[in-house]
Design an enzyme around this catalytic site. Structure first.
Site, PDB file in Angstrom:
ATOM      1  N   ASP A 208     -30.379   9.761  19.571  1.00 33.44           N
ATOM      2  CA  ASP A 208     -29.832  10.590  20.634  1.00 33.44           C
ATOM      3  C   ASP A 208     -28.513   9.991  21.147  1.00 33.44           C
ATOM      4  OD1 ASP A 208     -30.493  12.864  22.431  1.00 33.44           O
ATOM      5  OD2 ASP A 208     -30.453  11.337  23.994  1.00 33.44           O
ATOM      6  N   GLU A 258     -33.610  -4.057   5.624  1.00 35.67           N
ATOM      7  CA  GLU A 258     -34.616  -5.130   5.528  1.00 35.67           C
ATOM      8  C   GLU A 258     -35.982  -4.516   5.144  1.00 35.67           C
ATOM      9  OE1 GLU A 258     -34.693  -7.451   9.224  1.00 35.67           O
ATOM     10  OE2 GLU A 258     -36.873  -7.583   8.897  1.00 35.67           O
TER      11      GLU A 258
HETATM   12  C1  GLC Z   1     -29.156  14.946  23.572  1.00 34.72           C
HETATM   13  C2  GLC Z   1     -30.394  15.786  23.362  1.00 34.72           C
HETATM   14  C3  GLC Z   1     -30.590  16.649  24.576  1.00 34.72           C
HETATM   15  C4  GLC Z   1     -30.777  15.745  25.764  1.00 34.72           C
HETATM   16  C5  GLC Z   1     -29.593  14.803  25.916  1.00 34.72           C
HETATM   17  C6  GLC Z   1     -29.865  13.716  26.905  1.00 34.72           C
HETATM   18  O1  GLC Z   1     -28.012  15.707  23.629  1.00 34.72           O
HETATM   19  O2  GLC Z   1     -30.272  16.541  22.189  1.00 34.72           O
HETATM   20  O3  GLC Z   1     -31.687  17.501  24.438  1.00 34.72           O
HETATM   21  O4  GLC Z   1     -30.916  16.518  26.926  1.00 34.72           O
HETATM   22  O5  GLC Z   1     -29.295  14.161  24.711  1.00 34.72           O
HETATM   23  O6  GLC Z   1     -30.803  12.831  26.364  1.00 34.72           O
END
Ligand code: GLC
Length: 539
Positions: A208, A258
């Protein structure tokens, strides 16, 4: 060709766990539901799944606010159920990717609670971005940055002695404090988390906000804070895409290697990378960094042949040019679904959304590289645009008061069967309610109907995936553009030709004979409007 690297042309299916399939009857999808759905996904023909976050979380941003990175929220199951899911997937030959959230955690995370309880300047606070406010008595935030989901990027805390105190940085909601990656303990903790899940057998991670993590060391004011916050994607150049982030991806790649060295199984790191240009993007997928990074420009392109050709060419030149492959995506849990998006921009567009979404799918599956499919995309689900305000859960709505960028409409629980909600989504007693209401018209898209109807989106995706797996021309490799008339794109992958007519009127087909596969009715010699087709010599 690098066909032995499975991820270079893998097709991964994104499972938004809370909306996939509910095995407990509480109206929220769960890991046992995902396990029950695996045969369906195997039949569709995907190589793997990416599971949206299922970790313990107060769910302020549906799990992207993680309170414990090494467990399962009871709403979704437990670690034993997770292990069963990984085992079942392994038996079916379906890879499992987890969603890891390293930019921020939940304000309920024990380390953040410890930071709140500790004093300014303490090691506990150093793991986050705490700073004194500006102005008289520190009542102004430390800088002028906006949060991506509305409001300022800073929240003031009350110190343990009850006085108004420092501020902490959160690029999303106040319930999602940003980690300070300049603090070595944070990096070490994420090592532990990666290894925890790798030891449990996962095949990799979707990362993310992978262009985040490091902020400008001085946390200076932005020259244009309004512009930084105009989209939901990361644009603040002081908060994203700092050079140090690449060291993290090099290190994570080494951790994956690894594990590969131990058992021969290649792990995959795919980043959610929102940066301004394809060239910047390419830096994230250098050979010793991430294997993949979602290329969002295709998703952002309007339904227009020139716009599509431009983003595809740039991606191939800049990203594939570095030796990596492009990772294509048309839908995900943050975006308006293609069926609705492509139906919108022009008056003539109305009603054309489904045909265009089908054509775009066939185009994507013919492009060199990897592709991600978001659950429900294979059913041609439209966005649910008329959810009443009182059921909306997206923090963007709560924080901005506007429906403009909200994401609930693409997260409505999937329809599996039957004529009425819950459409087989929840196995609970009669009357069990999905966490977001499903419209009546979901019946048309239910998987049982889709499987029975050879003209359905499902069959198009399945046939496309089968051909992709069978034809060495598709997947990894190169592409050669063919000359066409305006409004039509055509390219060759070896002896396979893919063409898309972006217009509404039929055009002469750029290749003779009956197509091998087409996104709509398509006779030899003619390519109808809003249609894509694949041909191969002798087909
Ligand atoms: C990313 C995710 C989204 C989330 C954001 C904050 O963009 O895809 O769904 O709200 O990160 O974590």
């Amino acid at each position: 060709m690098n066909r032995h690297h499975w991820w270079r042309d893998a097709v991964i299916y994104q499972v938004y766990v809370r909306s996939f399939l509910d095995s407990t009857g509480d109206g929220i999808g769960d890991l046992a539901g995902v396990r029950a759905g695996l045969p369906y996904l195997k039949k569709l023909g995907v190589d793997g799944i990416w599971l949206s976050p299922f970790y313990p979380s107060p769910q302020h941003d549906h799990g992207y606010d993680v309170a414990d990175y090494c467990d399962v929220d009871p709403v979704f199951g437990d670690l034993a159920e997770f292990d069963r899911l990984v085992d079942a997937a392994r038996r079916l030959g379906v890879k499992v990717l987890l969603d890891i959230v390293p930019n921020h955690c939940s304000s309920e995370h024990p380390w953040f609670r410890a930071a709140l309880a500790a004093a300014p300047g303490s090691p506990e606070r150093a793991r986050f971005h705490f700073a004194d406010g500006r102005g008289p008595d520190g009542t102004e935030p430390p800088n002028n940055w906006h949060a991506m989901f509305g409001g300022p990027a800073w929240t003031r805390v009350t110190e343990p002695d009850g006085r108004p105190g420092q501020w902490y940085l959160h690029m999303f909601t106040p319930e999602q404090p940003d980690w300070n990656w300049r603090e070595p303990e944070v990096a070490a903790e994420f090592d532990r988390i990666l290894r925890f899940w790798l030891d449990r057998g996962v095949d990799g991670f979707r990362i993310d906000v992978a262009a985040g993590l490091f902020k400008h060391p001085e946390l200076p004011d932005s020259p244009d804070p309004e512009a930084d916050a105009r989209t939901r994607d990361s644009v603040n150049p002081l908060a994203w895409n700092q050079p140090e982030v690449h060291d993290v991806w090099r290190h994570w790649r080494a951790v994956c290697e690894e594990y590969t060295a131990r058992d021969g199984r290649e792990r995959l790191l795919v980043g959610e990378v929102s940066v301004p240009t394809a060239r910047e993007h390419a830096r994230y997928v250098r050979p010793d960094e991430l294997h993949q990074a979602f290329f969002f420009d295709l998703l952002g392109a309007p339904w227009d042949a020139d716009a599509f050709r431009k983003v595809i060419s740039e991606a191939i030149d800049d990203i594939a040019g570095t030796g990596s492959t492009v990772t294509w995506v048309l839908n995900n849990h943050d975006q308006v679904r293609t069926v609705t998006r492509y139906g919108e921009p022009t008056p003539e567009g109305s009603g054309l959304g489904p045909a265009r979404a089908r054509a775009a799918a066939l185009l994507m599956l013919a492009l060199p590289g990897a592709a991600y499919i978001y659950q429900g995309e294979e059913l041609g689900l439209p966005e649910v645009v008329d959810l009443p305000d009182d059921v909306l859960t997206d923090p963007i709505f709560r924080r901005t008061g506007s429906r403009a960028r909200i994401r609930d409409g693409c997260r409505v629980p999937l329809p599996w069967s039957g004529q009425a909600s819950p459409f087989g989504f929840t196995s609970g007693a009669e009357g069990a309610k999905p966490w977001l209401p499903q419209p009546e018209w979901f019946a048309e898209h239910a998987t049982d109907r889709a499987l029975a109807d050879t003209r359905s989106f499902w069959h198009l995706y399945r046939d496309g995936l089968q051909l992709r797996a069978a034809l060495p021309q598709l997947g990894d490799g190169s592409l050669r553009w063919l000359d066409t008339q305006p409004g039509v794109l055509a390219f060759a992958r070896g002896d396979l030709v893919c063409a898309v007519n972006f217009g509404t009127a039929p055009v002469p087909a750029p290749f003779p004979g009956t197509p091998l596969l087409a996104s709509g009715p398509c006779e030899a010699g003619v390519l109808p409007g809003s249609t894509a087709a694949w041909w191969i010599d002798g087909s």
